[in-house]
Enzyme design. Structure first.
Site, PDB file in Angstrom:
ATOM      1  N   CYS A  90     -21.205   6.942  11.467  1.00  0.00           N
ATOM      2  CA  CYS A  90     -20.976   7.785  10.303  1.00  0.00           C
ATOM      3  C   CYS A  90     -22.281   7.967   9.534  1.00  0.00           C
ATOM      4  O   CYS A  90     -22.933   6.978   9.175  1.00  0.00           O
ATOM      5  CB  CYS A  90     -19.928   7.147   9.390  1.00  0.00           C
ATOM      6  SG  CYS A  90     -19.669   8.042   7.842  1.00  0.00           S
ATOM      7  N   CYS A  98     -21.561   5.632   1.102  1.00  0.00           N
ATOM      8  CA  CYS A  98     -20.137   5.302   0.996  1.00  0.00           C
ATOM      9  C   CYS A  98     -19.921   3.801   1.141  1.00  0.00           C
ATOM     10  O   CYS A  98     -20.495   3.158   2.022  1.00  0.00           O
ATOM     11  CB  CYS A  98     -19.368   6.057   2.076  1.00  0.00           C
ATOM     12  SG  CYS A  98     -17.629   5.567   2.226  1.00  0.00           S
ATOM     13  N   CYS A 101     -17.023   1.205   4.492  1.00  0.00           N
ATOM     14  CA  CYS A 101     -17.221   0.399   5.691  1.00  0.00           C
ATOM     15  C   CYS A 101     -18.359  -0.596   5.471  1.00  0.00           C
ATOM     16  O   CYS A 101     -19.324  -0.303   4.780  1.00  0.00           O
ATOM     17  CB  CYS A 101     -17.553   1.282   6.892  1.00  0.00           C
ATOM     18  SG  CYS A 101     -16.182   2.323   7.449  1.00  0.00           S
ATOM     19  N   CYS A 181     -14.367  11.499   7.146  1.00  0.00           N
ATOM     20  CA  CYS A 181     -14.385  10.040   7.257  1.00  0.00           C
ATOM     21  C   CYS A 181     -14.160   9.681   8.717  1.00  0.00           C
ATOM     22  O   CYS A 181     -13.107  10.003   9.282  1.00  0.00           O
ATOM     23  CB  CYS A 181     -13.307   9.424   6.381  1.00  0.00           C
ATOM     24  SG  CYS A 181     -13.153   7.635   6.587  1.00  0.00           S
ATOM     25  N   GLN A 214       1.236  -0.516   7.336  1.00  0.00           N
ATOM     26  CA  GLN A 214      -0.036  -0.785   8.012  1.00  0.00           C
ATOM     27  C   GLN A 214      -0.721   0.522   8.410  1.00  0.00           C
ATOM     28  O   GLN A 214      -0.080   1.440   8.925  1.00  0.00           O
ATOM     29  CB  GLN A 214       0.204  -1.647   9.245  1.00  0.00           C
ATOM     30  CG  GLN A 214       0.616  -3.070   8.927  1.00  0.00           C
ATOM     31  CD  GLN A 214      -0.525  -3.924   8.413  1.00  0.00           C
ATOM     32  OE1 GLN A 214      -1.688  -3.543   8.517  1.00  0.00           O
ATOM     33  NE2 GLN A 214      -0.202  -5.082   7.857  1.00  0.00           N
ATOM     34  N   TYR A 243       8.058 -11.383   1.107  1.00  0.00           N
ATOM     35  CA  TYR A 243       7.172 -10.230   0.954  1.00  0.00           C
ATOM     36  C   TYR A 243       7.500  -9.260   2.089  1.00  0.00           C
ATOM     37  O   TYR A 243       6.632  -8.825   2.842  1.00  0.00           O
ATOM     38  CB  TYR A 243       5.699 -10.637   0.991  1.00  0.00           C
ATOM     39  CG  TYR A 243       5.359 -11.801   0.080  1.00  0.00           C
ATOM     40  CD1 TYR A 243       5.086 -11.606  -1.274  1.00  0.00           C
ATOM     41  CD2 TYR A 243       5.320 -13.110   0.572  1.00  0.00           C
ATOM     42  CE1 TYR A 243       4.778 -12.685  -2.108  1.00  0.00           C
ATOM     43  CE2 TYR A 243       5.013 -14.185  -0.256  1.00  0.00           C
ATOM     44  CZ  TYR A 243       4.739 -13.961  -1.585  1.00  0.00           C
ATOM     45  OH  TYR A 243       4.438 -15.028  -2.397  1.00  0.00           O
ATOM     46  N   GLU A 267      11.523  -9.049  -1.471  1.00  0.00           N
ATOM     47  CA  GLU A 267      10.368  -8.178  -1.706  1.00  0.00           C
ATOM     48  C   GLU A 267      10.269  -7.839  -3.196  1.00  0.00           C
ATOM     49  O   GLU A 267      11.283  -7.529  -3.826  1.00  0.00           O
ATOM     50  CB  GLU A 267      10.506  -6.893  -0.881  1.00  0.00           C
ATOM     51  CG  GLU A 267       9.578  -5.761  -1.251  1.00  0.00           C
ATOM     52  CD  GLU A 267       8.106  -6.123  -1.180  1.00  0.00           C
ATOM     53  OE1 GLU A 267       7.363  -5.751  -2.105  1.00  0.00           O
ATOM     54  OE2 GLU A 267       7.703  -6.793  -0.196  1.00  0.00           O
ATOM     55  N   ASP A 308       4.371 -12.828   4.508  1.00  0.00           N
ATOM     56  CA  ASP A 308       3.397 -11.745   4.630  1.00  0.00           C
ATOM     57  C   ASP A 308       2.938 -11.368   3.221  1.00  0.00           C
ATOM     58  O   ASP A 308       3.212 -10.264   2.732  1.00  0.00           O
ATOM     59  CB  ASP A 308       4.030 -10.555   5.344  1.00  0.00           C
ATOM     60  CG  ASP A 308       3.022  -9.447   5.649  1.00  0.00           C
ATOM     61  OD1 ASP A 308       1.816  -9.667   5.448  1.00  0.00           O
ATOM     62  OD2 ASP A 308       3.459  -8.358   6.074  1.00  0.00           O
ATOM     63  N   CYS A 335      -3.882 -11.114   5.342  1.00  0.00           N
ATOM     64  CA  CYS A 335      -4.969 -10.129   5.357  1.00  0.00           C
ATOM     65  C   CYS A 335      -6.242 -10.689   4.735  1.00  0.00           C
ATOM     66  O   CYS A 335      -7.261  -9.996   4.710  1.00  0.00           O
ATOM     67  CB  CYS A 335      -4.540  -8.855   4.631  1.00  0.00           C
ATOM     68  SG  CYS A 335      -4.082  -9.103   2.906  1.00  0.00           S
TER      69      CYS A 335
END
Length: 383
Positions: A90, A98, A101, A181, A214, A243, A267, A308, A335
């Site tokens: 990119c 940017c 990333c 992008c 996701q 969650y 949740e 999660d 995550c």
């Protein structure tokens, strides 16, 4: 992709922003940068983006004063390059450009090794564990995904007055105009009101168009497979899905445990919880803060738990509520490797040990990595 912005605070001495130093690049650190230790007279730790461990670079300070414990910087010149350095696919990736990333300048295989290093270091430092980690690539529905590109199915841009699009600089509100992008999926959509239908292994899920799902096209099915492989749910077992979002894991757990089993889905987001009830009609669905719900309900034993949590992790109160249900196994979907490591340490205090770990590259070109950890109690007769 969300960007953190630096908090406004009183300067702690003379600003060093814009100053340049020549330095050897140290190990990768959690957050998409590498560690550089400047010698005297600066004697400072600097977190440097756009570098690779082992390189010699010229870094330019982007945040930092004389009174700060550490500085932030960009590698603006490479004096001795790593063999893993590549030209970013990119043109908007690089110092001052940017901020979406972190690793476009790194060969894809090496990106995954760096992420594995981070997961391993966090588990060692925060949980006292020595764990072998391999970050796996995840297939997608377009060929570019194999190259780490075109995987992001949801994307948000800054819309410019002339109809163009832009992205934010790293840790800034400044906008960089872009034409495209490179990690955005060809059919990527921006958040919007209403709902959409997603399909995973033949099951349909109604999802809020501006809610959580996701963003890698291969992620839902890969995560479901990892969770089911870890837990091996059996007909008649009871499952607690925490969650639970719109019920992705609950749906497959319900299929596995059958009519004689039970699935409870908790949740905090009320819209997601309502969609979960729609997507998993056989589950007992509860909307509410996970910690508060577990403190007042569902206190009978459960065979299996899926965790999660959001980026900050489950934290001690929820972990201890989970342990109180005496599950035979817990699948923890994380995550953030630091939050995972902290919670794994808390589970260990209660006799639940890390039995397996899969790390998945659901966010190529960025520092993010998803993990699925299996925790089991050391003595199965303690039920």
């Amino acid at each position: 992709m969300g960007h953190r912005h630096p908090r406004t605070r009183k300067p702690r001495g003379r600003s060093r922003v814009g100053e340049r130093f020549e330095a050897e690049v140290g190990p990768v650190a959690h957050g998409g940068h590498c560690v550089v230790r400047l010698p005297e007279p600066e004697s400072r730790v600097v977190f440097v983006r756009h570098a690779i461990p082992g390189e010699r670079v010229v870094l330019e300070v982007t945040e930092g004063t004389d009174g700060d414990r550490f500085w932030r910087a960009d590698a603006v010149e490479v004096l001795a390059a790593s063999p893993d350095r590549v030209v970013p696919p990119c043109p908007f990736a690089g110092p001052g450009l940017c901020g979406g990333c972190d690793f476009q300048h790194v060969r894809l295989g090496r990106q995954r090794e760096l992420k594995a290093d981070v997961v391993r270091e966090q588990l060692s430092r925060l949980a006292g564990l020595d764990v072998a980690v391999t970050v796996e690539g995840v297939p997608g529905d377009v060929p570019e995904v194999e190259l780490g590109l075109r995987w992001r199915t949801r994307q948000q841009y800054v819309h410019l007055a002339d109809g163009g699009i832009g992205m934010r600089r790293h840790r800034s509100r400044d906008v960089i105009r872009i034409d495209d992008c490179r990690i955005a999926h060809p059919d990527a959509r921006e958040p919007a009101p209403g709902t959409v239908v997603e399909e995973v292994d033949g099951r349909r899920f109604e999802v809020a168009a501006d809610g959580f799902w996701q963003v890698h096209p291969g992620a839902p099915q890969t995560l479901v497979g990892a969770v089911l492989d870890a837990l091996r749910p059996q007909p008649g077992e009871t499952c607690l899905d925490l969650y639970a979002g719109v019920g992705l894991f609950s749906r497959f757990l319900a299929d596995a445990v059958g009519e004689s089993g039970r699935v409870v889905a908790v949740e905090g987001d009320r819209q997601a919880s309502a969609l979960s009830a729609l997507n998993v009609s056989t589950a007992d669905v509860r909307a509410g803060d996970v910690g508060e719900v577990l403190a007042t309900a569902y206190d009978d034993p459960f065979d299996l738990v899926v965790l999660d949590p959001p980026r900050e992790g489950a934290r001690r109160p929820v972990v201890e509520q989970v342990v109180a249900r005496r599950p035979r196994a817990v699948a923890y979907v994380a995550c953030d490797p630091a939050a995972l490591a902290r919670d794994v340490g808390i589970f260990a205090e209660h006799g639940y040990l890390l039995r397996s770990l899969r790390a998945l590259d659901l966010f190529p070109m960025t520092h993010h990595v998803e993990c699925v950890a299996l925790l089991e109690k050391t003595d199965p007769d303690l039920r």
